[in-house]
Write a protein that holds these residues in place. Sequence first.
Motif, PDB file in Angstrom:
ATOM      1  N   TYR A  67      21.045  27.306   2.800  1.00 16.83           N
ATOM      2  CA  TYR A  67      20.513  25.988   3.141  1.00 16.83           C
ATOM      3  C   TYR A  67      21.305  24.939   2.382  1.00 16.83           C
ATOM      4  CZ  TYR A  67      16.292  27.473   5.616  1.00 16.83           C
ATOM      5  OH  TYR A  67      15.411  27.984   6.539  1.00 16.83           O
ATOM      6  N   VAL A  68      21.287  23.723   2.893  1.00 16.07           N
ATOM      7  CA  VAL A  68      21.856  22.598   2.167  1.00 16.07           C
ATOM      8  C   VAL A  68      20.745  21.587   1.942  1.00 16.07           C
ATOM      9  CG1 VAL A  68      22.603  21.385   4.266  1.00 16.07           C
ATOM     10  CG2 VAL A  68      23.703  20.876   2.085  1.00 16.07           C
ATOM     11  N   THR A  69      20.673  21.050   0.728  1.00 19.75           N
ATOM     12  CA  THR A  69      19.637  20.082   0.393  1.00 19.75           C
ATOM     13  C   THR A  69      20.200  19.055  -0.570  1.00 19.75           C
ATOM     14  OG1 THR A  69      17.327  19.864  -0.315  1.00 19.75           O
ATOM     15  CG2 THR A  69      18.717  21.318  -1.620  1.00 19.75           C
TER      16      THR A  69
ATOM     17  N   SER B 171      26.023  26.601  -4.464  1.00 18.81           N
ATOM     18  CA  SER B 171      27.314  25.925  -4.314  1.00 18.81           C
ATOM     19  C   SER B 171      27.097  24.416  -4.260  1.00 18.81           C
ATOM     20  CB  SER B 171      28.020  26.384  -3.030  1.00 18.81           C
ATOM     21  OG  SER B 171      27.243  26.070  -1.884  1.00 18.81           O
ATOM     22  N   LEU B 172      28.120  23.676  -4.668  1.00 20.08           N
ATOM     23  CA  LEU B 172      28.067  22.212  -4.628  1.00 20.08           C
ATOM     24  C   LEU B 172      28.924  21.730  -3.469  1.00 20.08           C
ATOM     25  CD1 LEU B 172      27.221  19.522  -6.014  1.00 20.08           C
ATOM     26  CD2 LEU B 172      29.399  19.635  -7.235  1.00 20.08           C
ATOM     27  N   ALA B 173      28.278  21.081  -2.500  1.00 22.06           N
ATOM     28  CA  ALA B 173      29.013  20.557  -1.351  1.00 22.06           C
ATOM     29  C   ALA B 173      29.566  19.170  -1.632  1.00 22.06           C
ATOM     30  CB  ALA B 173      28.109  20.520  -0.119  1.00 22.06           C
ATOM     31  N   ALA B 174      28.851  18.363  -2.404  1.00 24.24           N
ATOM     32  CA  ALA B 174      29.318  16.998  -2.678  1.00 24.24           C
ATOM     33  C   ALA B 174      28.539  16.426  -3.856  1.00 24.24           C
ATOM     34  CB  ALA B 174      29.142  16.114  -1.447  1.00 24.24           C
ATOM     35  N   LEU B 175      29.157  15.438  -4.499  1.00 19.41           N
ATOM     36  CA  LEU B 175      28.533  14.677  -5.575  1.00 19.41           C
ATOM     37  C   LEU B 175      28.636  13.201  -5.230  1.00 19.41           C
ATOM     38  CD1 LEU B 175      27.397  14.201  -8.472  1.00 19.41           C
ATOM     39  CD2 LEU B 175      29.761  14.306  -9.293  1.00 19.41           C
TER      40      LEU B 175
ATOM     41  N   ASP C 168      22.555  10.388 -10.163  1.00 17.53           N
ATOM     42  CA  ASP C 168      23.554  11.108  -9.377  1.00 17.53           C
ATOM     43  C   ASP C 168      22.843  11.936  -8.316  1.00 17.53           C
ATOM     44  OD1 ASP C 168      25.652  10.089 -10.769  1.00 17.53           O
ATOM     45  OD2 ASP C 168      26.104  11.920 -11.913  1.00 17.53           O
ATOM     46  N   ILE C 169      23.492  12.074  -7.154  1.00 13.21           N
ATOM     47  CA  ILE C 169      22.935  12.883  -6.076  1.00 13.21           C
ATOM     48  C   ILE C 169      23.868  14.061  -5.820  1.00 13.21           C
ATOM     49  CG2 ILE C 169      22.406  12.965  -3.606  1.00 13.21           C
ATOM     50  CD1 ILE C 169      21.376  10.143  -3.803  1.00 13.21           C
ATOM     51  N   LEU C 170      23.301  15.272  -5.836  1.00 19.20           N
ATOM     52  CA  LEU C 170      24.058  16.490  -5.584  1.00 19.20           C
ATOM     53  C   LEU C 170      23.633  17.070  -4.247  1.00 19.20           C
ATOM     54  CD1 LEU C 170      23.605  18.209  -9.077  1.00 19.20           C
ATOM     55  CD2 LEU C 170      25.438  16.677  -8.376  1.00 19.20           C
ATOM     56  N   ILE C 171      24.616  17.451  -3.432  1.00 15.69           N
ATOM     57  CA  ILE C 171      24.334  18.161  -2.182  1.00 15.69           C
ATOM     58  C   ILE C 171      24.615  19.628  -2.466  1.00 15.69           C
ATOM     59  CG2 ILE C 171      24.898  18.428   0.248  1.00 15.69           C
ATOM     60  CD1 ILE C 171      25.695  15.516   0.307  1.00 15.69           C
ATOM     61  N   LEU C 172      23.536  20.412  -2.564  1.00 11.68           N
ATOM     62  CA  LEU C 172      23.625  21.811  -2.980  1.00 11.68           C
ATOM     63  C   LEU C 172      23.394  22.748  -1.805  1.00 11.68           C
ATOM     64  CD1 LEU C 172      21.512  21.654  -6.286  1.00 11.68           C
ATOM     65  CD2 LEU C 172      24.004  21.509  -6.049  1.00 11.68           C
TER      66      LEU C 172
ATOM     67  N   GLU D 177      28.495  27.719   9.713  1.00 10.37           N
ATOM     68  CA  GLU D 177      29.073  26.426   9.339  1.00 10.37           C
ATOM     69  C   GLU D 177      28.586  26.031   7.946  1.00 10.37           C
ATOM     70  OE1 GLU D 177      29.134  21.742  10.819  1.00 10.37           O
ATOM     71  OE2 GLU D 177      28.526  23.333  12.210  1.00 10.37           O
ATOM     72  N   ARG D 178      29.515  25.544   7.145  1.00  8.01           N
ATOM     73  CA  ARG D 178      29.170  25.074   5.803  1.00  8.01           C
ATOM     74  C   ARG D 178      28.941  23.572   5.868  1.00  8.01           C
ATOM     75  NH1 ARG D 178      31.833  23.186   1.078  1.00  8.01           N
ATOM     76  NH2 ARG D 178      30.874  23.965  -0.858  1.00  8.01           N
ATOM     77  N   LEU D 179      27.697  23.178   5.692  1.00  5.67           N
ATOM     78  CA  LEU D 179      27.347  21.768   5.765  1.00  5.67           C
ATOM     79  C   LEU D 179      27.632  21.107   4.422  1.00  5.67           C
ATOM     80  CD1 LEU D 179      23.929  22.180   7.607  1.00  5.67           C
ATOM     81  CD2 LEU D 179      26.119  21.542   8.624  1.00  5.67           C
ATOM     82  N   ASP D 180      28.365  19.984   4.464  1.00  7.04           N
ATOM     83  CA  ASP D 180      28.692  19.299   3.205  1.00  7.04           C
ATOM     84  C   ASP D 180      28.406  17.806   3.286  1.00  7.04           C
ATOM     85  OD1 ASP D 180      30.628  18.495   4.945  1.00  7.04           O
ATOM     86  OD2 ASP D 180      32.340  19.105   3.709  1.00  7.04           O
ATOM     87  N   ARG D 181      27.549  17.423   4.235  1.00  9.26           N
ATOM     88  CA  ARG D 181      27.201  16.014   4.409  1.00  9.26           C
ATOM     89  C   ARG D 181      25.797  15.762   3.887  1.00  9.26           C
ATOM     90  NH1 ARG D 181      29.323  18.061   8.822  1.00  9.26           N
ATOM     91  NH2 ARG D 181      27.389  18.254  10.002  1.00  9.26           N
TER      92      ARG D 181
END
Length: 572
Positions: free
Chosen positions: A204-206, A233-237, A256-260, A328-332
Amino acid sequence: MMILFVWGRLRYDIVAILALLAALALGVVKPADAFSGFSDDIVIIVGSALVLSGAVQRSGIIERVLATLAHRVTRVRSQLLLLTATVGFASALVKNIGALAMMMPAAFSMAKRSNASPSVFLMPMSFASLLGGLITLVGTSPNIIVSRVREDMTGQPFGMFDYAPVGLTLTIVGLIFLRFAYRLQSRQRTAPATMGQALDVASYVTEVRVGAGSSAIGSELGKLLERYEGDVSLAALLRSGLRTVPLPDIKLREDDILILGGAPDVLERVIAGDELELVGQDKHDGDDIGVIEAVVNIDSPLVGETVGHLNLRERMGVNLIAVSRRGERLDRRLARITLAAGDLLLLQGRLDRMPDRLGELGVLPLAERALRLGSPRKWLLPVAILVAAMVATAMGWVPVAVAFFAGAGLVVATGALPVRDAYSHIEWPILIMLGALIPVSDSLRTSGVTELIGTWLSHTAATLPPWGAVALILAAAMAVTPFLNNAATVLVMAPIAVTFAGDLHYRPEAFLMATAVGAGCDFLTPIGHQCNTLVMGPGGYRFGDYARLGAPLSLLVLVIATPLILWVWPVR
């Protein structure tokens, strides 16, 4: 009643009810005494202990302690010892099936990390939980029942830690045995694929925010991720609304916002462990708020829409807190993800309204899974309340029933365990069985049946030394408990054990302790105790697998427990 218990076609609480009705019809139990069992302290103690156990389990404190050690333990034998020891000693404070269920995800994680089958860990963990339950009064139901029988017979119950010398020694010996004898298990066992594995819901991505009180403030990003050993995993910071290069040495700041990305249980562990906040979650943690896992249907109005445009929270009172998409790896950011058919969503909202909302959104709920993502937890409060209740009883300040009933009320009143979850943790069939069987069990004494059986056993053991008599009762309880519920075993065996001891002119404590140990040690079948049943499916075990490891352990308990009980509780 015994035949119906062994037959197993009727559930044990139904058998207990039929036994009570039969006793009433035959006049063995008087109508005035028919429901005396439901007012017995034991029903309050067992129900309250289950609520306290659920609160400690929900706090995640044991998982948190284990997580700090897990990354240092890499060998299968060492992992096995860590898991069995954690489950065993946790079972002294938490109901053993709760401790086992709490630690099973860690077993799967370690098995994956070591490229081993989970079956290597699960059966030894189940046996360790049974042994650990012997340490304290509230570790397992038989201990509570035996304490009550002793109070009825001698006027003095067993105390909170009267079981500890025997139970703690057996637990330590059992852990050492399991550490070396786990290879007796079949190595061919693998669990069938679950629905979760079939749908590939591992990623999941959150979005999470570093809040004002987060322990992650000032931590280096790389070290934060290292603590979870690649499970997340870290998709974005994002910092001040802008994407920032997530370098390992960058230090996290407030807001800070982390997309995990990761499995729900791993994400929950990260969020709770570093005191992060789910972006957009409803912080109200009332009984009516819960998390549902659902899949987007092909004709859902969500298909082709971005999460931000849907504005689900304002329109429908539903928070979308995580998304998973196979392949698919979501990183948004969640708000910018365009949903597609087959996406998996974690939706948070009022559970009473959720069925209607799911229908309107065109999503289908998956098979129920225990998801705590988005549900804040109080780490130390449940443990502090449990310790206070145990100290109060150990010091003799208040009766056990009062202490544990007060503790159960406090964990609910303080929000450590929501009311809905409190009721779900109470095993009502066990309480019904206890309430119905107590007058039936007492009728064995008042009608002279226990004297009859006890006298027969005493004649059998007349030529045996004291250790032989104790071993006989211990072996009898161990032989009966695989076929009966362990609580039912004690209700039947304890009065017989007391009569047996009286006919031999021995003190009853050693025989009651032998009954409790025997009833709590079912290592031979998957049906005698819920812990063994719980691991059967996930471990891919067969019925006969339990005896391969359980029979030597049962013999070891019989050999060690008999002299130990006599040493702690002399018969003269």
